[in-house]
Enzyme design. Sequence first.
Site, PDB file in Angstrom:
ATOM      1  N   GLU A 233      37.568 -53.594 -22.631  1.00 44.58           N
ATOM      2  CA  GLU A 233      36.743 -53.725 -21.412  1.00 44.58           C
ATOM      3  C   GLU A 233      36.991 -52.658 -20.274  1.00 44.58           C
ATOM      4  OE1 GLU A 233      37.550 -57.107 -18.684  1.00 44.58           O
ATOM      5  OE2 GLU A 233      36.218 -56.385 -17.430  1.00 44.58           O
TER       6      GLU A 233
ATOM      7  N   ASP B 225      52.374 -51.768 -11.693  1.00 48.57           N
ATOM      8  CA  ASP B 225      51.689 -51.497 -10.182  1.00 48.57           C
ATOM      9  C   ASP B 225      52.623 -51.373  -9.284  1.00 48.57           C
ATOM     10  OD1 ASP B 225      50.060 -50.621  -8.296  1.00 48.57           O
ATOM     11  OD2 ASP B 225      48.782 -52.519  -8.390  1.00 48.57           O
TER      12      ASP B 225
ATOM     13  N   ASP C  13      53.029 -50.185  -5.114  1.00 45.41           N
ATOM     14  CA  ASP C  13      52.128 -49.775  -4.095  1.00 45.41           C
ATOM     15  C   ASP C  13      53.156 -49.774  -2.829  1.00 45.41           C
ATOM     16  OD1 ASP C  13      49.016 -50.921  -3.348  1.00 45.41           O
ATOM     17  OD2 ASP C  13      50.506 -50.383  -1.864  1.00 45.41           O
TER      18      ASP C  13
ATOM     19  N   CYS D  80      53.808 -40.980   3.470  1.00 47.06           N
ATOM     20  CA  CYS D  80      54.003 -39.424   3.821  1.00 47.06           C
ATOM     21  C   CYS D  80      54.977 -38.959   2.914  1.00 47.06           C
ATOM     22  CB  CYS D  80      54.561 -39.229   5.233  1.00 47.06           C
ATOM     23  SG  CYS D  80      56.420 -40.143   5.467  1.00 47.06           S
TER      24      CYS D  80
ATOM     25  N   SER E 243      48.109 -42.992  -8.245  1.00 47.73           N
ATOM     26  CA  SER E 243      47.118 -44.122  -7.989  1.00 47.73           C
ATOM     27  C   SER E 243      45.834 -43.364  -7.250  1.00 47.73           C
ATOM     28  CB  SER E 243      47.375 -45.393  -7.452  1.00 47.73           C
ATOM     29  OG  SER E 243      47.598 -45.095  -5.954  1.00 47.73           O
TER      30      SER E 243
ATOM     31  N   GLY F 199      50.390 -45.428  -4.187  1.00 48.79           N
ATOM     32  CA  GLY F 199      51.284 -45.673  -5.196  1.00 48.79           C
ATOM     33  C   GLY F 199      51.339 -45.325  -6.592  1.00 48.79           C
TER      34      GLY F 199
ATOM     35  N   HIS G  59      51.147 -46.027 -10.806  1.00 46.22           N
ATOM     36  CA  HIS G  59      51.099 -46.836 -12.170  1.00 46.22           C
ATOM     37  C   HIS G  59      51.940 -46.602 -13.370  1.00 46.22           C
ATOM     38  CE1 HIS G  59      46.812 -47.946 -10.207  1.00 46.22           C
ATOM     39  NE2 HIS G  59      47.737 -48.650  -9.571  1.00 46.22           N
TER      40      HIS G  59
ATOM     41  N   HIS H  24      44.446 -58.496 -16.938  1.00 41.54           N
ATOM     42  CA  HIS H  24      44.505 -58.061 -15.834  1.00 41.54           C
ATOM     43  C   HIS H  24      43.871 -56.296 -15.687  1.00 41.54           C
ATOM     44  CE1 HIS H  24      45.503 -57.235 -11.463  1.00 41.54           C
ATOM     45  NE2 HIS H  24      46.006 -58.701 -11.718  1.00 41.54           N
ATOM     46  N   LEU H  25      42.873 -56.202 -14.858  1.00 39.47           N
ATOM     47  CA  LEU H  25      42.460 -54.844 -14.830  1.00 39.47           C
ATOM     48  C   LEU H  25      43.308 -53.935 -13.940  1.00 39.47           C
ATOM     49  CD1 LEU H  25      38.949 -56.459 -14.296  1.00 39.47           C
ATOM     50  CD2 LEU H  25      39.363 -54.765 -15.905  1.00 39.47           C
TER      51      LEU H  25
ATOM     52  N   LYS I 163      43.556 -49.972 -12.194  1.00 34.60           N
ATOM     53  CA  LYS I 163      42.792 -48.336 -12.167  1.00 34.60           C
ATOM     54  C   LYS I 163      42.849 -47.535 -13.342  1.00 34.60           C
ATOM     55  CE  LYS I 163      41.513 -45.196  -8.469  1.00 34.60           C
ATOM     56  NZ  LYS I 163      42.396 -44.213  -7.921  1.00 34.60           N
TER      57      LYS I 163
HETATM   58 ZN   LIG Z   1      56.083 -42.493   5.282  1.00 29.47          ZN
END
Ligand SMILES: [Zn+2]
Lengths: 512, 427
Positions: B46, B111, B113, B130, B162, B166, B168, B315-316, B318
């Site tokens: 998928e 994942d 984040d 940053c 990502s 973040g 993956h 689960h999908l 990116k």
């Molecule tokens: Zn920062």
Amino acid sequence: MQFGGKRKKLITNPQYELYGHCLQFYDKPPLENISLSEFETFAVERLRLLKTVENLGVSYVKTSEQYQKKLFAEFSNLNFPYKIEADDHKVQTGPTEHEKRRKDHISHFILRLAYCQTEDLRRWFIQQEMDLFRYRFNDLPPQLKTDFLHRNNLKYDMISTEEKNNLKEKLIHSSHAVSGVTLENQDFYKVPFQDALDLVRTRKVFLQGGYAYIPQQDIITIVLNDFRTRLSKALALTARSLPAVQTDERLQPLLNHLSHAYVGQDYSIQKNIGKISLEQIDSLSGKSFPLCMRQLHKALRENHHLRHGGRMQYGLFLKGIGLTLEQALQFWRSEFIKGKVDADKFDKAYAYSIRHMFGKEGKRTDYTPYSCMKVILSNPPSQGDYHGCPFRHSDPELLRQKLQSYKLSPSGINQILELVKGMHYQVACQKYFELTHNIEDSGFSLNHPNQYFIESQKVLGGGKEIKREAETVQKGTENTGSKTPSVSQQGSAQSAQVLGDMEALEAFFQDE
Amino acid sequence: MPNSDYDPACLPDLLPLYYRRLFPFSQYYRWLSYGGVTKNYFQNREFSFTLKDDIYVRYQSFSTQSELEKEMQKMNPYKIDIGAVYSHRPSQHNTVKTGAFQALEKELVFDIDMTDYDDVRNCCSAADICTKCWTLMTIAIRILDRALREDFGFRHLLWVYSGRRGVHCWVCDESARKLSVAARSAVAEYLSLVKGGEETVRKVALSDPIHPFISQSLTIVEHYFIDYAIKEQDILGTKESTDKVFALLPEDIRAELNSVFQKEKNPVKRWDKVKALIQLKRASLKKGSQYIEKEIMLQYCYPRLDVNVSKGVNHLLKSPFSVHPKTGRISVPIDLRELDRFDPFEVPTISLICEELDRPKTTEEEEEDERMKDKENEKEAGERRRIRDYKRTSLAKYVKVFDQFLDALARSRKGEMLKKSDLQKDF
Ligand SMILES: [Zn+2]
Ligand code: SF4
């Protein structure tokens, strides 16, 4: 009946070998013919046993003494076999050990038939059978455990002394069961980590290169894993041969009754629908919501948002107390659009999932309100989440502050925190219920947030319609325990005309 | 900064160019077909596309690489997600009997984040990052990569930026792709140490014995802790941040530190004092608080996983080489050999690489073009041109990382096959 009074002969009978140990892996289906009435009794009694397993599992920690004591009581009550070796020479009053083992065997296979039909039933059955097996295996003396492994041909890879010495430090630091002193005399099994998930999950085992190194004491994990794999495979196969059973008009009604008996309380079947207005929610949340829902409600009002876990837990609870779909949509929309979400985005991104909860979108799967067990055990809250059970997931200090702010007495707070410390979260919650409702003994055993709500409304006598409806709901659910016998009476009335020996059950459990 | 000129409004103009000339389709297809070992592995996968105006289309699937290319060039997705390999073609899921359409396999994914670290970052919050807080991602990768390889025995890990805040991880070993939901969640929980939401102050609780996995992870955290947490985040600098650390300490230590901190302002020395005091009081500390110092380090630095993402087979997540619509940055593979030097702000944006494409060709490239012209047939020509195209942009070095990852996968597939045929010979 084949067995009455002919015990001597049995020694050469394969059935005798089958019942050589008090615990079985249920590898071989029963080969004998049994009468319909025995079929029924066996099934009903095992079902009672499994329900006890389920109920105890909710109320007690599975390793606790009370759990084991109560389970043992039910076990001997219902005449299931218990960790002694078969001794047919002794004259006993009740059924012999052999008869008990036979019952254990046959009743298990009958319930397989009843519980293979849907995913939900299978999951429930496997869960209870596993808990039962774990309890029985753990309770065996060491020598009977080994005996069990031998009989069932369960050979697991043992690591060499050399490998053990190389990994010494790591093994010691991986498990409570291992220490420098015991290491030398301890065997370790090496299995793919997939076969020891419970130990991996809790980091109770050393892992290297995809293998888990399991100390002898924890062998139950692997055995249990085997048990589960085999059972779920067997259930899938049984399900395939089910059409044959379904055409048997003697069995079909009986099996259906059996499988319906498990459901227990279902708080998604709502009798209060539309009896609650949205304006009431704020005040209800202070009076009649359990702490978990009160916390979610407050967070929602403050942040105008809840993350997925919170929306599910709270949304289903609200559905359970009687909100209609329209009310739910209005409720969530009006709150969310006060925050960062505009009405358009809400309709696009959130409305769907709310309709989903009400079974209006997608395939209807499990949309019953979460039980305490589910809230406490699955999907713990992380950063930004407000769901979960405050008794389980809050810092005790914060919990104390919160309870103080709700004006609970210091002694009451201490009692609650004591219970929390002992990991009795639901009992702590119930204590909270008693303190906030000013009653001595709540007289129910809490296992569901919606049950909390219903009980609270009962005590407060609030909203007269709600009360009356609540009582009927409660009545209906309280009966589930005692429903089983009545099911069996119905069953026997139906089957009275067709009494007689049945076909060998074996036909339904073909292996391949 | 070369990419500060990305303007989300230009995305609709840039995407067609990106999908026509830059997106590494052949590597992408090579990855997801996994050597064609399992029939229909790519065909039953998928994909889901997010189009303009947040229109979300699920259950896309493609039978060949060229079909995938054509569709992507037609739809120009703002974002691409990859889902599971199903029992049937996802595009036909409506025609299959309900219940029969099942997610069978997927890479084990993680994942991480930055928003999940908001309570321990002083530099930024929410979607902002940053270079200071990026260290958290570096630590996360180091810890998880080690554990997934050494503890779980996985070998084919693709780490991907990502595009915004973040990283993956795609664990692509065959055994990982076949894991059950229960196994995935067990792995994720084994790897999770930071627990609790807004209502929990102390989020890491260690107890005896300290599992080797935790010791190993601590070694990694210790390596970064002073520079990152004490110096850069300055967690013992301001009153506010110090209070947060204090909240994790027992009453009596807190009181003593308060007076020590009156005089001692240097954060590194302050941390030394914290450690020294804990050491000193070790004997009198309650059971359960003897590892406070380690717990603090972990609470501030240990990776925070979204367990739910890892758990589900369907689960999908990116896709690598998808564009992040907000930042315009490409979701690129990260080269672990260069991990400490990886800078998310250097990751090229779609506007940058499209611009690079328009720069005049060097004579060398011109000649190469000429030489190729007669030999190639139509289809290959397109393919080759695309390779030459991305090679002229800053995307090249990331595609190379991806290539190396794919080569390693192919090598172990070959190894597996040899082993199998050897076994057969034995019989
Ligand atoms: Zn920062
Ligand atoms: S025990 Fe159950 S009802 Fe009470 S707070 Fe926890 S989850 Fe909610």
